[in-house]
Design a protein around this motif. Structure first.
Motif, PDB file in Angstrom:
ATOM      1  N   ASN A 179       1.026  -1.214   0.155  1.00 31.48           N
ATOM      2  CA  ASN A 179       0.016   0.100  -0.021  1.00 31.48           C
ATOM      3  C   ASN A 179       0.797   1.161   0.031  1.00 31.48           C
ATOM      4  OD1 ASN A 179      -1.836   2.158   0.478  1.00 31.48           O
ATOM      5  ND2 ASN A 179      -3.083   0.852   2.031  1.00 31.48           N
ATOM      6  N   LEU A 180       0.563   2.088  -1.124  1.00 36.32           N
ATOM      7  CA  LEU A 180       1.536   3.291  -1.081  1.00 36.32           C
ATOM      8  C   LEU A 180       0.802   4.391  -0.601  1.00 36.32           C
ATOM      9  CD1 LEU A 180       3.050   2.533  -4.512  1.00 36.32           C
ATOM     10  CD2 LEU A 180       3.946   1.827  -2.704  1.00 36.32           C
ATOM     11  N   ASN A 181      -0.262   4.225   0.116  1.00 29.34           N
ATOM     12  CA  ASN A 181      -1.031   5.518   0.559  1.00 29.34           C
ATOM     13  C   ASN A 181      -0.345   6.245   1.535  1.00 29.34           C
ATOM     14  OD1 ASN A 181      -3.539   5.960  -0.961  1.00 29.34           O
ATOM     15  ND2 ASN A 181      -4.069   3.856  -0.328  1.00 29.34           N
ATOM     16  N   GLU A 182       0.752   5.661   2.303  1.00 27.93           N
ATOM     17  CA  GLU A 182       1.575   6.376   3.387  1.00 27.93           C
ATOM     18  C   GLU A 182       2.368   7.223   2.883  1.00 27.93           C
ATOM     19  OE1 GLU A 182       4.995   3.919   4.964  1.00 27.93           O
ATOM     20  OE2 GLU A 182       4.212   2.441   3.850  1.00 27.93           O
ATOM     21  N   PHE A 183       2.640   7.518   1.379  1.00 31.85           N
ATOM     22  CA  PHE A 183       3.537   8.427   0.943  1.00 31.85           C
ATOM     23  C   PHE A 183       2.634   9.684   0.151  1.00 31.85           C
ATOM     24  CE2 PHE A 183       5.520   4.368   0.360  1.00 31.85           C
ATOM     25  CZ  PHE A 183       6.690   4.494   1.455  1.00 31.85           C
ATOM     26  N   LYS A 184       1.399   9.568   0.282  1.00 30.24           N
ATOM     27  CA  LYS A 184       0.346  10.703  -0.014  1.00 30.24           C
ATOM     28  C   LYS A 184       0.370  11.951   1.074  1.00 30.24           C
ATOM     29  CE  LYS A 184      -4.148  11.141  -1.970  1.00 30.24           C
ATOM     30  NZ  LYS A 184      -5.549  10.555  -2.067  1.00 30.24           N
ATOM     31  N   LYS A 185       1.439  12.550   0.915  1.00 33.73           N
ATOM     32  CA  LYS A 185       1.611  13.749   1.898  1.00 33.73           C
ATOM     33  C   LYS A 185       2.814  14.908   1.537  1.00 33.73           C
ATOM     34  CE  LYS A 185       5.072  10.754   4.301  1.00 33.73           C
ATOM     35  NZ  LYS A 185       5.463  10.327   5.630  1.00 33.73           N
ATOM     36  N   ALA A 186       3.111  15.968   1.995  1.00 33.90           N
ATOM     37  CA  ALA A 186       3.857  16.814   1.645  1.00 33.90           C
ATOM     38  C   ALA A 186       3.694  17.117  -0.078  1.00 33.90           C
ATOM     39  CB  ALA A 186       5.111  16.382   2.043  1.00 33.90           C
ATOM     40  N   SER A 187       4.753  16.978  -0.711  1.00 30.34           N
ATOM     41  CA  SER A 187       4.896  17.051  -1.910  1.00 30.34           C
ATOM     42  C   SER A 187       4.190  16.182  -2.873  1.00 30.34           C
ATOM     43  CB  SER A 187       6.367  17.395  -2.731  1.00 30.34           C
ATOM     44  OG  SER A 187       7.090  16.088  -2.519  1.00 30.34           O
ATOM     45  N   LEU A 188       3.816  15.263  -2.435  1.00 32.99           N
ATOM     46  CA  LEU A 188       3.094  13.883  -2.966  1.00 32.99           C
ATOM     47  C   LEU A 188       1.578  13.900  -2.519  1.00 32.99           C
ATOM     48  CD1 LEU A 188       5.441  11.178  -3.238  1.00 32.99           C
ATOM     49  CD2 LEU A 188       5.293  13.013  -4.674  1.00 32.99           C
ATOM     50  N   ALA A 189       1.227  15.164  -2.084  1.00 33.44           N
ATOM     51  CA  ALA A 189      -0.179  15.015  -1.370  1.00 33.44           C
ATOM     52  C   ALA A 189      -1.235  14.699  -2.403  1.00 33.44           C
ATOM     53  CB  ALA A 189      -0.472  16.508  -0.804  1.00 33.44           C
ATOM     54  N   LYS A 190      -0.932  15.092  -3.817  1.00 35.27           N
ATOM     55  CA  LYS A 190      -1.879  14.808  -5.010  1.00 35.27           C
ATOM     56  C   LYS A 190      -1.823  13.485  -5.337  1.00 35.27           C
ATOM     57  CE  LYS A 190      -0.857  18.450  -7.120  1.00 35.27           C
ATOM     58  NZ  LYS A 190      -0.784  19.509  -8.277  1.00 35.27           N
TER      59      LYS A 190
ATOM     60  N   SER B 247      12.248  14.415  -2.838  1.00 41.48           N
ATOM     61  CA  SER B 247      11.975  14.441  -1.256  1.00 41.48           C
ATOM     62  C   SER B 247      12.144  13.200  -0.583  1.00 41.48           C
ATOM     63  CB  SER B 247      10.323  15.133  -1.112  1.00 41.48           C
ATOM     64  OG  SER B 247       9.455  13.984  -2.127  1.00 41.48           O
ATOM     65  N   PRO B 248      11.716  13.182   0.759  1.00 42.65           N
ATOM     66  CA  PRO B 248      11.981  11.893   1.353  1.00 42.65           C
ATOM     67  C   PRO B 248      10.507  11.058   1.266  1.00 42.65           C
ATOM     68  CG  PRO B 248      12.199  13.654   2.924  1.00 42.65           C
ATOM     69  CD  PRO B 248      11.832  14.151   1.615  1.00 42.65           C
ATOM     70  N   GLU B 249       9.356  11.487   0.820  1.00 46.03           N
ATOM     71  CA  GLU B 249       8.239  10.758   0.564  1.00 46.03           C
ATOM     72  C   GLU B 249       8.338  10.249  -0.775  1.00 46.03           C
ATOM     73  OE1 GLU B 249       7.235  14.975   0.016  1.00 46.03           O
ATOM     74  OE2 GLU B 249       8.062  13.758   1.735  1.00 46.03           O
ATOM     75  N   ALA B 250       9.070  10.816  -1.853  1.00 42.30           N
ATOM     76  CA  ALA B 250       9.162  10.270  -3.127  1.00 42.30           C
ATOM     77  C   ALA B 250      10.149   9.037  -3.041  1.00 42.30           C
ATOM     78  CB  ALA B 250       9.562  11.420  -4.187  1.00 42.30           C
ATOM     79  N   ARG B 251      11.178   9.444  -2.269  1.00 42.22           N
ATOM     80  CA  ARG B 251      12.254   8.316  -2.014  1.00 42.22           C
ATOM     81  C   ARG B 251      11.716   7.167  -1.390  1.00 42.22           C
ATOM     82  NH1 ARG B 251      18.487  10.473  -1.675  1.00 42.22           N
ATOM     83  NH2 ARG B 251      18.193  12.165  -3.211  1.00 42.22           N
ATOM     84  N   GLY B 252      10.903   7.496  -0.352  1.00 39.30           N
ATOM     85  CA  GLY B 252      10.276   6.173   0.256  1.00 39.30           C
ATOM     86  C   GLY B 252       9.430   5.477  -0.544  1.00 39.30           C
ATOM     87  N   LEU B 253       8.691   6.061  -1.538  1.00 34.94           N
ATOM     88  CA  LEU B 253       7.806   5.426  -2.269  1.00 34.94           C
ATOM     89  C   LEU B 253       8.564   4.351  -3.299  1.00 34.94           C
ATOM     90  CD1 LEU B 253       4.629   7.108  -4.194  1.00 34.94           C
ATOM     91  CD2 LEU B 253       6.345   5.573  -5.431  1.00 34.94           C
ATOM     92  N   VAL B 254       9.695   5.026  -3.858  1.00 37.04           N
ATOM     93  CA  VAL B 254      10.365   4.358  -4.821  1.00 37.04           C
ATOM     94  C   VAL B 254      11.164   3.176  -4.112  1.00 37.04           C
ATOM     95  CG1 VAL B 254      12.778   4.403  -5.949  1.00 37.04           C
ATOM     96  CG2 VAL B 254      10.976   6.171  -6.347  1.00 37.04           C
ATOM     97  N   GLU B 255      11.778   3.096  -3.019  1.00 40.48           N
ATOM     98  CA  GLU B 255      12.177   2.039  -2.105  1.00 40.48           C
ATOM     99  C   GLU B 255      11.247   1.190  -1.834  1.00 40.48           C
ATOM    100  OE1 GLU B 255      14.467   4.074   1.201  1.00 40.48           O
ATOM    101  OE2 GLU B 255      15.612   5.220  -0.291  1.00 40.48           O
ATOM    102  N   LYS B 256      10.149   1.381  -1.569  1.00 33.62           N
ATOM    103  CA  LYS B 256       9.089   0.372  -1.257  1.00 33.62           C
ATOM    104  C   LYS B 256       8.818  -0.584  -2.394  1.00 33.62           C
ATOM    105  CE  LYS B 256       5.573  -0.378   1.977  1.00 33.62           C
ATOM    106  NZ  LYS B 256       5.605  -0.383   3.018  1.00 33.62           N
ATOM    107  N   LEU B 257       8.931   0.168  -3.577  1.00 34.99           N
ATOM    108  CA  LEU B 257       8.724  -0.662  -4.854  1.00 34.99           C
ATOM    109  C   LEU B 257       9.831  -1.335  -5.181  1.00 34.99           C
ATOM    110  CD1 LEU B 257       6.733   1.818  -7.008  1.00 34.99           C
ATOM    111  CD2 LEU B 257       5.915  -0.224  -5.749  1.00 34.99           C
ATOM    112  N   LEU B 258      10.992  -0.753  -4.950  1.00 35.17           N
ATOM    113  CA  LEU B 258      12.381  -1.474  -5.014  1.00 35.17           C
ATOM    114  C   LEU B 258      12.339  -2.865  -4.500  1.00 35.17           C
ATOM    115  CD1 LEU B 258      14.780   1.518  -5.413  1.00 35.17           C
ATOM    116  CD2 LEU B 258      14.296  -0.228  -7.348  1.00 35.17           C
ATOM    117  N   ALA B 259      11.955  -2.898  -3.060  1.00 36.06           N
ATOM    118  CA  ALA B 259      12.122  -3.630  -2.265  1.00 36.06           C
ATOM    119  C   ALA B 259      11.067  -5.023  -2.379  1.00 36.06           C
ATOM    120  CB  ALA B 259      11.482  -3.368  -0.671  1.00 36.06           C
ATOM    121  N   GLU B 260      10.128  -4.832  -3.400  1.00 34.91           N
ATOM    122  CA  GLU B 260       9.158  -5.944  -3.724  1.00 34.91           C
ATOM    123  C   GLU B 260       9.985  -6.881  -4.909  1.00 34.91           C
ATOM    124  OE1 GLU B 260       4.730  -3.777  -3.492  1.00 34.91           O
ATOM    125  OE2 GLU B 260       5.605  -4.453  -5.330  1.00 34.91           O
ATOM    126  N   ARG B 261       9.558  -7.951  -4.541  1.00 35.65           N
ATOM    127  CA  ARG B 261      10.037  -9.029  -5.673  1.00 35.65           C
ATOM    128  C   ARG B 261       8.627  -9.489  -6.411  1.00 35.65           C
ATOM    129  NH1 ARG B 261      13.636  -6.569  -4.662  1.00 35.65           N
ATOM    130  NH2 ARG B 261      15.701  -7.225  -3.780  1.00 35.65           N
TER     131      ARG B 261
END
Length: 210
Positions: A50-61, A196-210
């Motif tokens: 679930n990527l909704n946790e990154f829906k904030k700050a610069s990624l609010a939309k 931003s931290p939220e953008a990198r967090g989103l990318v890292e979440k997807l990179l961690a998926e297999r």
């Protein structure tokens, strides 16, 4: 005398036999439990993160679809003029950015996309800035990419990719994020800070998926 010894040995064996059975039973139960855990883990389906946790700050939309969306098979062009599709980048997390040189918000966020690509240069992340500029403005597109290394030139002057998205792009910039399986997992209309931290967090979440 030998008969007495035989009886004694038989008695000892009889006493040890239930103990051996008990030990064996415990070992079998233990092995069965381990096998169950291994098999259960292999069939467990965690589903997409679930990527909704990154829906904030610069990624609010940020728009996170309930179900991942299929990527269109639309052709666009790389810097050499070679026709490519999103399927060519399967196996990587793809940050596709639809933009134009006449779009001020597009140019504003471009350096942050360059920073994102640079930060994950050794990982399977591909930032795809796809210009919708006319062929006659190719020199402007090339200049913008040269100013935002390590980004490369990609083009779709027909706007076809914008219309083939489901739902289609609302305007520019539009950024669509695909997982390693080539599925759309998030989308953001308008500009954002992709370093931003939220953008990198989103990318890292997807990179961690297999």
């Amino acid at each position: 005398m030998s008969e007495i010894q035989s009886n004694e040995n038989g008695s000892d064996a009889g006493k040890r036999s239930p103990l051996k059975w008990a030990i064996g039973a415990v070992m079998l139960v233990g092995v069965a439990a381990v096998l169950y855990v291994i098999v259960a883990a292999s069939f467990k389906s965690s589903g997409p993160a679930n990527l909704n946790e990154f829906k904030k700050a610069s990624l609010a939309k940020l728009d996170v679809p309930t179900t991942p969306r299929a990527a269109p098979g639309t052709t666009f062009f790389d810097e050499t003029g070679k026709a490519v599709t999103l399927a060519d980048f399967k196996g990587q997390v793809v940050v596709m950015n639809l933009w134009a040189t006449w779009c001020a918000p597009c140019k504003k966020e471009m350096p942050t996309l360059a920073k994102l690509q640079g930060a994950y240069a050794t990982q399977p992340l591909k930032v795809l800035p796809i210009s919708v500029d006319r062929d006659s403005d190719l020199n402007l597109v090339q200049a913008e990419m040269a100013a935002n290394s390590p980004l490369k030139v990609y083009r779709d002057p027909s706007y076809k990719l914008s219309f083939d998205l489901e739902p289609r792009a609302e305007g520019y910039p539009t950024t669509v994020i695909y997982d390693r399986q080539g599925r759309e997992r998030a989308r953001l209309p308008g500009d954002a800070d992709w370093s931003s931290p939220e953008a990198r967090g989103l990318v890292e979440k997807l990179l961690a998926e297999r």
